[in-house]
Each structure stands twice: as C-alpha cells, then as structure tokens.
Design an enzyme around this catalytic site. Structure first.
Site, PDB file in Angstrom:
ATOM      1  N   GLU A   1       8.101  -4.747 -20.880  1.00  0.00           N
ATOM      2  CA  GLU A   1       8.155  -4.559 -19.478  1.00  0.00           C
ATOM      3  C   GLU A   1       7.059  -3.525 -18.930  1.00  0.00           C
ATOM      4  OE1 GLU A   1      12.029  -5.222 -17.577  1.00  0.00           O
ATOM      5  OE2 GLU A   1      11.790  -3.181 -16.612  1.00  0.00           O
TER       6      GLU A   1
ATOM      7  N   ARG B   1     -14.178  -1.547  10.762  1.00  0.00           N
ATOM      8  CA  ARG B   1     -13.709  -0.901  11.829  1.00  0.00           C
ATOM      9  C   ARG B   1     -14.496   0.037  12.302  1.00  0.00           C
ATOM     10  NH1 ARG B   1     -10.340   0.098  16.069  1.00  0.00           N
ATOM     11  NH2 ARG B   1      -9.201   1.871  15.963  1.00  0.00           N
TER      12      ARG B   1
ATOM     13  N   GLN C   1     -17.709  10.297   5.233  1.00  0.00           N
ATOM     14  CA  GLN C   1     -17.297  10.659   3.831  1.00  0.00           C
ATOM     15  C   GLN C   1     -15.805  10.804   3.551  1.00  0.00           C
ATOM     16  OE1 GLN C   1     -18.314  14.924   2.317  1.00  0.00           O
ATOM     17  NE2 GLN C   1     -20.141  13.525   1.615  1.00  0.00           N
TER      18      GLN C   1
END
Length: 387
Positions: free
Chosen positions: A242, A268, A279
């Site tokens: 798991e 955007r 940056q």
C-alpha cells in the site's frame, strides 16, 4: 540505471490513461453506489482491480514496479482520485493479503471475483482507540468449535459501504502483542456484520468510507487467513504494497495537476505578460516539479525492492512520506498560482482536498518517521552518560 518504461509497460500506461479519461468520470456521481460499481466493473475488465494478482487466479500478474506504473497511469487519467484510491486500497490492503497468505482453497474461492471487478474488498483494521497503535485492537475473536465469534467495531474503513468481502483484523490473544492478532476473511452478508452511514470527508469523496460493526459475528475457522496469530505479519506485508503502489496514484495525479498548472501559467496574463514569465511563478512551478520527481524516484525505488522480494520496510515508508508531503504542497501551490480561481472549485482545489488525507492513512507520516528512525538505530535507544 534505466528510468524509462519498456515498450509494453508504456503501451499499458497509455491504455489505462485513455480508459480512465473516457470511462471513469470526474466523481460528480461519487455518492451513487450503482455508478460506483459500474465503473468498478469496467476497471476490472481492464485488469486494474487485479493488477498484481497472479494470472492463475484471474489477475494481470504484474510485478510491483509494473503495478505501480499502472496505478500512476490510473491517477493521471482519472479525475476522481477517490475512485483511484478505492481501487488501490482494495487491491493492496485486502486482495494482496489473500494472494500472499491464503490457502489454495481460499485463493480459488475469492481471488477470481476480486480480481475481475465482480466483487469489492475492504480492509478493516482501524478502531476508535487503535489507529497508529494497531496492535491494541479491541475487536475480539473467540474460537468456538469450527468457528470464531467476533465482536467489536472498526472505523475509517475504505470501501465498506460497497464491499462484498472484508479482510478483518481481530485480537485472538488480547495483550499478546505482535502475535495476538489474527486476520479473517468475512463476507459482507455474514449475520452480525453491519456497516454504518457513509462518511462525509474533506477529500476523496469518490471513495466510500464508513464504520463497521460486528456483533456475535460467526466466522468459519476456514476463513482464517494465514494462521491464528499471524495478523500483524500479514498487515505489515500489505502495508508495504500500500505504501508503495497505492501512492503511485498520487504521483499520477500530481503530474496531471502540475501540467494543468503550467498551462494556466502560460495562458494567464497580468500586467501585459503571461504570469509564467514572472520569476515568483516560474520558480514555484520548478519547485513543484522537483518535489514530484523526487517523490517518484523514491516510490519506484521502493517498488523495485518489493518486486525483488526485499524485506525492507524503510523504503516504502520513505516513499509514502515523500509522495504525501509532495502532494499536499503541490496542491497548495496549484491553488495559490490560480489565485481566486483556485478556491472556487476545480482541479487544484479538489486535488488539495484529496491530498490532505494522504499524510494520515497507511500509517501517519509521523509513525513512518519513527519506523525509519528505528531502522537507523536511533529510536528506542537510551543515551549513555559519560562517567
């Protein structure tokens, strides 16, 4: 060291991604049991619900590395991380214990329907007073002739509202420590077993979870998995699967969210430029990439050890920590970079909600660090004062 998948594995991953995008949806019908089972059966036909089960019992017969690759593809292609989580929990916490510790009769009886998607499994171990302290179970199983009578309750049991079979841990020797627990295979329609209302969770909404109650539940002795007293060993083995392969679904989901976030940053515009050119934005995306790639490397290192039959429990623990911490931070970054849109629903917010539980289930990250510290010879040692 070759980090590329072979052609067959790459083709399998592409197939799983296409299937998940086409047939598994986005979780908008997450609370519909019929829709959940429909998708489950489709995943079974693709060989996903029995990926690591030997072909002789109806599975795909994949090793741990290839299984992790498949699970990563499932997380990448399936927008419903809760559903991917349920599939992985079924396979690694419940089905693999039957595969590795079941008698031939048990494997012939239960593995084919569990591998094919005909049946759903749940692993019931956590209790209200026994989460991280897994050896302190209050659920009791008392031997009476050819059966055990089980009384107690379980909580946070993934898949329990839809499960056909439970792999259940109970104390057969209270206070017996590591050898005091026993694993049972219990069918969901067994008298005395009932499931409570489905939880309303902060994330993983596509994964049905609830409490399980056992009142004078009679389980045949033939349904003991392994042998009496082997429960902790069986649980430990399942957790290696798991903590490695289940978390591959998060690696895939992180890749998906990173890609959509990068695309958003390229499109955007603010102050006349795409925000990806700033940056502060580009560096955050680079940091997201570093966390993802680092976590992926640790996960596949653990998968390689598991495939080779290693008894190492540290590598899966480190992989679990790395992936879950990276997932939460990547989710926070994805929301932040979208600004106000990030808190209005959508992929980033949904992923963050789905990532939050990952630091808790499969053993909290704090417990994983304790385990790793012990392996390094640190925890549990008393300092010696100089005379």
């Amino acid at each position: 060291m070759n980090f590329d998948f072979d052609t067959e594995t790459a083709e399998m991953r592409d197939m799983v991604v296409r299937f998940a995008r086409r047939d598994l949806g986005d979780g908008t019908a997450a609370h519909d049991p019929e829709e959940f089972r429909r998708r489950w059966q489709l995943a079974g036909k693709q060989g996903i619900t029995g990926a690591s089960v030997p072909a002789a019992y109806g599975g795909s017969g994949l090793d741990a590395v290839t299984t992790a690759a498949l699970m990563e593809a499932l997380g990448y292609g399936c927008a419903d991380q809760g559903f991917a989580f349920s599939v992985a929990a079924h396979l690694f916490a419940a089905v693999m214990p039957v595969t590795e510790f079941g008698t031939e009769e048990q494997k012939q009886r239960w593995l084919p329907p569990l591998a094919s998607g005909e049946a759903i499994a749940a692993h019931a171990i956590t209790e209200p007073h026994a989460g991280s302290d897994a050896l302190n179970l209050q659920t009791r199983a008392v031997r009476k002739g050819d059966a055990y009578v089980v009384n107690g309750s379980k909580c946070f049991t993934t898949n329990s509202p839809v499960a056909d079979v439970f792999v259940l841990q109970a104390a057969t020797s209270p206070g017996g420590g590591f050898f005091g627990l026993t694993t049972f295979i219990v069918e969901a329609d067994t008298p005395g077993l009932t499931v409570g209302p489905r939880y309303d969770k902060v994330g993983l909404q596509g994964s049905p979870t609830a409490d399980v109650y056992l009142t004078d539940c009679v389980v045949p002795a033939a349904n003991v998995l392994g042998e009496e007293g082997a429960g902790a060993s069986i649980f430990s083995s399942s957790m290696k699967w798991e903590r490695t392969c289940l978390f591959a679904t998060y690696v895939g989901a992180m890749q998906r969210v990173l890609e959509s976030t990068s695309e958003y940053a390229r499109e955007r515009e603010q102050f006349g430029s795409a925000i990806g050119g700033f940056q502060a934005v580009s560096h955050r995306i680079v940091d997201m990439t570093i966390r993802l790639e680092s976590a992926r490397l640790l996960l596949y290192k653990a998968a390689c050890g598991l495939a080779a039959g290693s008894d190492d429990e540290v590598a899966p623990a480190l992989a679990k920590i790395a992936v879950s911490e990276a997932a939460v931070q990547l989710g926070l970054d994805a929301v932040q970079l979208r600004g106000a849109l990030g808190i209005l629903g959508g992929e980033a917010e949904t992923f963050l909600r789905d990532a939050l539980p990952s630091r808790i289930f499969s053993g909290t990250n704090e417990i994983q660090k304790n385990n790793a510290a012990r392996a390094l010879g640190l925890a549990g040692r008393r300092s010696r004062k100089r005379r």
